[in-house]
Design a protein around this motif. Structure first.
Motif, PDB file in Angstrom:
ATOM      1  N   CYS A 160       0.847  -1.205   0.000  1.00 20.95           N
ATOM      2  CA  CYS A 160       0.000   0.000   0.000  1.00 20.95           C
ATOM      3  C   CYS A 160       0.880   1.253   0.000  1.00 20.95           C
ATOM      4  N   ALA A 161       0.313   2.377  -0.421  1.00 16.70           N
ATOM      5  CA  ALA A 161       1.068   3.636  -0.484  1.00 16.70           C
ATOM      6  C   ALA A 161       0.137   4.814  -0.210  1.00 16.70           C
ATOM      7  N   ALA A 162       0.691   5.840   0.437  1.00 11.92           N
ATOM      8  CA  ALA A 162      -0.093   7.029   0.776  1.00 11.92           C
ATOM      9  C   ALA A 162       0.198   8.133  -0.233  1.00 11.92           C
ATOM     10  N   THR A 163      -0.453   8.066  -1.380  1.00  7.62           N
ATOM     11  CA  THR A 163      -0.309   9.126  -2.385  1.00  7.62           C
ATOM     12  C   THR A 163      -1.639   9.294  -3.116  1.00  7.62           C
ATOM     13  N   TRP A 164      -2.030  10.552  -3.359  1.00  8.18           N
ATOM     14  CA  TRP A 164      -3.286  10.825  -4.061  1.00  8.18           C
ATOM     15  C   TRP A 164      -3.252  10.333  -5.506  1.00  8.18           C
TER      16      TRP A 164
END
Length: 362
Positions: free
Chosen positions: A325-329
């Protein structure tokens, strides 16, 4: 690797009170570690890697304030009974007696600062065994010699009587590893264990830690900014930026299918002999000053792919696979499609070919 989880960090949030103001150093960090597994935490200096694991060892500075979160550590007593504790609820005296050195040990990046210059090597290795297990001195001495043999120091008896300044950097780091292993811990935290060493010694120390981990069934956490080290050792990778995990996944997912622009930057900055570019890629700008928190995504000012929403809202974690998973819009279904840089794509293809050449491992 077993399915037994030994470390479970949940929603960890830490602020440091300084004379200049409050520094929000760790923001809602989650990390899982299973028995026998190797997890890496990577990112630039000041991203919160060491602070997170110091919290797990209960050795945070006095000005640290835990806003919320918990750190569950599971271990077995000497009689085999299982125990589960939240490190954050225990006082320093209890942690020192039951956890530090005994069940969680740390290898620090500069062996000269973690060794006592006034004490012989032998006494420094024996100290933990005598303190935690009341091991008789003769037995502790014998075990210390065995440990020095195990970490590859020739003429261990002579080394027992030496002082830190009489040893080379590589030998000092081996001694630090011997001290960390003295009480047979369940978890080994390696905080930049090869930073102060030359390249050939670095490779030997990494190989030594891998061998010891296999033989003893240890769980290992690597704290590093060197992705080359991560590729050799880690099962899972957590990429940290400004106190937050921005991408996590299996090693292959992070190296072959990175999704966060910061991870793209870190991978692009790795030296590569076969690149077409005549200069190394760098991430523009500098890491943020955590004294002055900005709205939205902390990486936005340095992100050439930043969207308008990055300045308003911090992105949530977007699930890519069960383990990645990754936290980017950029991963939001409404976001425009953005591809990783072409040169990075080529580099990843080269990495895959090289891995296949050496037996399919990263």
């Amino acid at each position: 690797m077993s399915e037994e989880k030994i470390l479970d960090i949940r929603d960890l949030d830490i602020t440091f009170q300084t004379t200049a103001g409050a520094v929000h150093a760790i923001r809602d960090v989650n990390i899982d570690l299973y028995r026998g597994e190797t997890v890496a935490i990577v990112g630039e200096s000041g991203s919160g890697k060491s602070v997170t694991m110091r919290a797990a060892m209960g050795i945070l500075a006095k000005n640290a304030v835990i806003n919320h979160g918990n750190i569950e550590f599971r271990y077995c007593h000497d009689d085999g009974t299982a125990e589960k504790v939240d490190i954050l609820t225990k006082d320093k005296k209890w942690i020192r007696r039951h956890i530090n050195g005994k069940r969680i040990a740390m290898i620090f990046q500069d062996p000269m600062t973690s060794l006592d210059p006034t004490m012989q090597i032998g006494r420094q290795i024996m100290e933990g065994m005598i303190w935690h297990y009341h091991t008789p001195k003769k037995e502790a001495y014998r075990k210390a010699v065995q440990l020095l043999d195990e970490v590859g120091i020739e003429n261990a008896e002579k080394c027992m009587k030496a002082y830190p300044h009489q040893l080379s950097g590589g030998m000092r780091q081996r001694v630090v590893i011997a001290i960390a292993l003295a009480c047979n811990p369940d978890l080994l935290i390696c905080d930049e264990p090869t930073t102060a060493l030359d390249v050939t010694i670095q490779a030997k120390i990494i190989e030594l830690i891998r061998r010891v981990q296999k033989e003893r069934g240890l769980s290992v956490v690597y704290i590093t900014h060197d992705l080359g080290v991560v590729a050799k050792v880690a099962d899972y990778v957590n990429v940290m930026y400004a106190g937050k995990i921005v991408e996590k996944g299996k090693s292959n997912e992070i190296f072959y299918d990175p999704r966060h622009p910061y991870t793209w930057g870190l991978l692009s900055a790795m030296p590569d002999l076969d690149t077409d570019d005549d200069r190394l890629c760098t991430i523009p700008g500098s890491p943020p000053n955590l004294l002055h928190e900005k709205a939205g995504d902390a990486f936005a000012p340095r992100n050439v792919y930043a969207l308008a929403i990055d300045d308003k809202l911090d992105p949530p974690m977007f699930q890519i696979t069960d383990s990645h998973c990754a936290a980017t819009w950029l991963l939001d279904p409404r976001a425009p499609r953005v591809e990783m840089p072409t040169e990075l794509k080529r580099k990843i293809e080269r990495m895959k070919k090289e891995a296949e050449q050496y037996g399919g491992e990263l």
